[in-house]
Write an enzyme that holds these catalytic residues in place. Sequence first.
Site, PDB file in Angstrom:
ATOM      1  N   HIS A 214       0.799  -1.237   0.000  1.00 50.88           N
ATOM      2  CA  HIS A 214       0.000   0.000   0.000  1.00 50.88           C
ATOM      3  C   HIS A 214       0.823   1.274   0.000  1.00 50.88           C
ATOM      4  CE1 HIS A 214      -4.040  -1.745   0.766  1.00 50.88           C
ATOM      5  NE2 HIS A 214      -3.332  -2.714   1.311  1.00 50.88           N
TER       6      HIS A 214
ATOM      7  N   LYS B 110      -8.242  13.895   4.899  1.00 48.43           N
ATOM      8  CA  LYS B 110      -7.395  12.700   4.848  1.00 48.43           C
ATOM      9  C   LYS B 110      -6.412  12.793   6.007  1.00 48.43           C
ATOM     10  CE  LYS B 110      -6.248  13.953   0.589  1.00 48.43           C
ATOM     11  NZ  LYS B 110      -6.396  12.719  -0.142  1.00 48.43           N
ATOM     12  N   ARG B 111      -5.639  11.754   6.240  1.00 47.65           N
ATOM     13  CA  ARG B 111      -4.634  11.854   7.289  1.00 47.65           C
ATOM     14  C   ARG B 111      -3.684  13.016   7.005  1.00 47.65           C
ATOM     15  NH1 ARG B 111      -4.290   8.186  11.586  1.00 47.65           N
ATOM     16  NH2 ARG B 111      -2.509   9.510  12.049  1.00 47.65           N
TER      17      ARG B 111
ATOM     18  N   LYS C 235       1.052  14.534   1.522  1.00 48.67           N
ATOM     19  CA  LYS C 235      -0.306  14.869   1.059  1.00 48.67           C
ATOM     20  C   LYS C 235      -0.473  16.381   0.851  1.00 48.67           C
ATOM     21  CE  LYS C 235      -2.327  10.852   3.458  1.00 48.67           C
ATOM     22  NZ  LYS C 235      -2.952  10.012   2.427  1.00 48.67           N
TER      23      LYS C 235
ATOM     24  N   THR D  11      -8.468   6.914  -1.711  1.00 43.81           N
ATOM     25  CA  THR D  11      -9.821   6.390  -1.876  1.00 43.81           C
ATOM     26  C   THR D  11     -10.838   7.500  -1.615  1.00 43.81           C
ATOM     27  OG1 THR D  11      -9.528   5.528   0.353  1.00 43.81           O
ATOM     28  CG2 THR D  11      -9.448   3.930  -1.440  1.00 43.81           C
TER      29      THR D  11
ATOM     30  N   LYS E 189     -14.581   8.655  -3.400  1.00 47.43           N
ATOM     31  CA  LYS E 189     -15.834   8.988  -2.703  1.00 47.43           C
ATOM     32  C   LYS E 189     -16.350  10.353  -3.150  1.00 47.43           C
ATOM     33  CE  LYS E 189     -13.999   6.358   1.098  1.00 47.43           C
ATOM     34  NZ  LYS E 189     -13.132   6.433   2.276  1.00 47.43           N
TER      35      LYS E 189
HETATM   36  C1  NBG Z   1      -2.464   3.785   2.050  1.00 50.43           C
HETATM   37  C2  NBG Z   1      -2.073   4.693   0.897  1.00 50.43           C
HETATM   38  C3  NBG Z   1      -3.300   5.218   0.174  1.00 50.43           C
HETATM   39  C4  NBG Z   1      -4.183   4.056  -0.229  1.00 50.43           C
HETATM   40  C5  NBG Z   1      -4.495   3.207   0.983  1.00 50.43           C
HETATM   41  C6  NBG Z   1      -5.325   2.005   0.633  1.00 50.43           C
HETATM   42  C7  NBG Z   1      -1.051   2.940   3.856  1.00 50.43           C
HETATM   43  C8  NBG Z   1       0.202   2.248   4.223  1.00 50.43           C
HETATM   44  N1  NBG Z   1      -1.263   3.164   2.571  1.00 50.43           N
HETATM   45  O1  NBG Z   1      -2.912   5.940  -0.954  1.00 50.43           O
HETATM   46  O2  NBG Z   1      -1.301   5.756   1.375  1.00 50.43           O
HETATM   47  O3  NBG Z   1      -5.356   4.519  -0.813  1.00 50.43           O
HETATM   48  O4  NBG Z   1      -3.311   2.740   1.578  1.00 50.43           O
HETATM   49  O5  NBG Z   1      -4.702   1.240  -0.341  1.00 50.43           O
HETATM   50  O6  NBG Z   1      -1.815   3.275   4.729  1.00 50.43           O
END
Ligand code: NBG
Length: 801
Positions: free
Chosen positions: A346, A534-535, A540, A644, A648
């Site tokens: 990921h 988002k986080r 980001k 993601t 949405k």
């Molecule tokens: C995160 C990515 C996102 C991705 C999500 C789900 C982790 C390690 N990775 O870009 O930063 O959408 O995983 O795949 O949390």
Amino acid sequence: MRTGVFKTKESFTKAFKKRLKDIYLKDVSESSVRERYNILGALVKEEISKDWIKTNNLIEKKQPKKVYYFSMEFLMGRLITNNLMNLGVRPVVEAAFNDLGFDLNEVEHRESDPGLGNGGLGRLAACYLDSMASLGLAGYGNCIRYRYGLFRQKIQNGYQEERPDNWLSDGYVWEIRREEEAIDIPFFGAIKWEDGFKYYPQEYIKAVPYDVPIVGDDNQIVNYLRLWNAEPSARYPEGKSAFDYEMELQKISGILYPDDTTYEGKQLRLKQQYFFSAAGVRSVVDKHLEEHNTLDNLSDYVVFHINDTHPTLLIPELMRILLDEHKYEWDKAWDITTQTVAYTNHTILAEALEKWPINIMQPLLPRIYQLIEEINKRFCDELRDKHHYNNDQVSKLAILGDGVVRMAHLCIVAGYSVNGVARLHTDILKNIEMKDWNELYPNKFQNVTNGITHRRWLIHSNPELTCLLDETIGNTYRKNPNDLEKLMDFAKDETFQNKFLDVKRTKKVQLAERIYKEQNIQVDPDSIFDIQVKRLHEYKRQLMNALHIMYVYDKLKTDESFKNNYYPHTFIFGAKAAGAYYFAKKIIKLINTVAKKVNNDPETNALLKVIFVENYNVSYAEQIMPAADISEQISTASKEASGTGNMKFMMNGALTLGTEDGANVEIHELVEDENIFIFGMNADEVTNLYQSGSYNPQDIYSSDTLIKSLLNKLVDGYFEDVDRYEFKEVFDNLLYTDRYFVLKDFHAYKTAHEQANDIYKNKHLWAEKAIINIAKSGVFSSDRSINDYATKIWKVKPIIK
Ligand code: NBG
């Protein structure tokens, strides 16, 4: 059509009243919202149980191949609405509640939002469970029953503070404790040679499963998420005080991602990982043996899916069971294991790729570590003997090296499939980050682009839009989200555009009301809602967004023609920063400081507002996504594996303003240039710039007067009510490092905003673009993703037609 309690509103009302009386000794009129919620939940759970039993019987009969999705995180959000909708009983309950004079929404909101995850990774896992059940696949989640979810965020004087999220305080109506299936998990101790290796653990910790049902959409299928709780084992560890033992247990299923800056912290995280991986594998293997009497055919019936590297230890654990308990030869055990395990990566961020110090793993898990050593040895031998790799090449790929266990390497070696989460991400894995691996295993790498469940993120969170879609294109898109494409016929239809704009405005009003209620700030629902949720992470680039707002504010104050041309904007942020991530927390403070200054200036007030919503989580997201006009997806290209939230927003008719990163690339391709605002460097340019080492933000600062004046504001006393040096680190970071190219991309970002501003003035043109976004969003349903996994990787089929 349901029978029994949920058959009609009358039958439901009767059962509800009776249960309320039996349990709380109260008439409905005296009941509290909490009591109503608890009774409703209990009745719904009983209804679920009927389907659950049926599903179990079906599975017994059909013996399908099953998927076990191991993930450290599952960000489930509230289940009540989902369960009511998927069971198809919400209308009955709503009608009954209306008659009783209760607000179903209010009751639904009583449920705590279990934050068993951080962000996208955990929410993805939750969407996948929903899709597996809804598509009728036998797929189950496996995780820890953390007593505390991700912290609740408080903003105090602009700073983030973390408060415990005691989500279980009132019990959790959905879970079922399965004491009989508890398993002892061994830790520490020694290995002895006794005609084979024998492991003598020093202590055991009991893992007790709690199963949370996952209800399929209108198909009577119920899967489950298994959450493991740490409890004292009957085999009490000798010489350990009850207090110490208890503390240890508490911590294992205590919190998600405990601080890992100390040795103890690292050990605890590793304990957690082994705890839920080993418990999950054991329960699956036991079940398989019961049904098949052998593990020879495990891979015909089971897939262990490793969601990011946290559950990697399930690999050596499965080997241990096969070798030590079932006396398989190594090669046979390895065959079974490697045909059963698949891995999803990921992220390419180096700091997120797990490496565990051997000096922590070995004493904690001696037999597991010994097996990893053996796997590594055999793998390295193979590289030398079969592939003729030299020592450098071997040490680059080895699982062990530099005193650590490289978890991703173990996953790639043992997994029969490795996948990335968006096309660009997979390409970067194959061609750059994991190039050597892709050469070694050319068929192992594949892509499955992420998805989101359209049931939660459209149907449930945006009933107004859903209703409009139903009356416009029929409701087949609910089962087949690609049918959203039918909306293309209406993109230019002014009547439909107006209806869409009305829905959008309704959702904006609702969000504005919540913001007013919680933060006492009035925002104009007719302004552009430009949202980044988002986080909080440097890659980001929330910082770029904040700087841009500072720029806009300054322009509004100094440039009359800019002001006249400016459409009112409300910039909305929502983000949690990891508790120990100092710089991210600074950015939160900066955003709040900018917000305070801007929001209190009567000169610009009608044109510009900045909101930082407190405690952004799944439930909040359900309100935010439908209300957005612009979706900010502005990561440094190549860094966001997929994203993601972008999907949405799109599905709810927001236009993406973003970089060519993650799944934005695929969104761009689908909606084409006119219906998205793409800006900035692409992934190749970013990679080249890193590699050349030639980037120097100071050059930009000294030659670019706009950027210089903006940056200076961070340190020249511009923000009256913070210390002059409050943002000195932000200033220094941008000036001397700017690792994520904020300065480099700034002008392109500004231009993208100007374009969006101009287009928004033409409401119908904007609506057309938004509608096209919705029409093209079907492929981002997680049903599509799960179908991809099912056919390309897992080789599983639905258990129902
Ligand atoms: C995160 C990515 C996102 C991705 C999500 C789900 C982790 C390690 N990775 O870009 O930063 O959408 O995983 O795949 O949390």
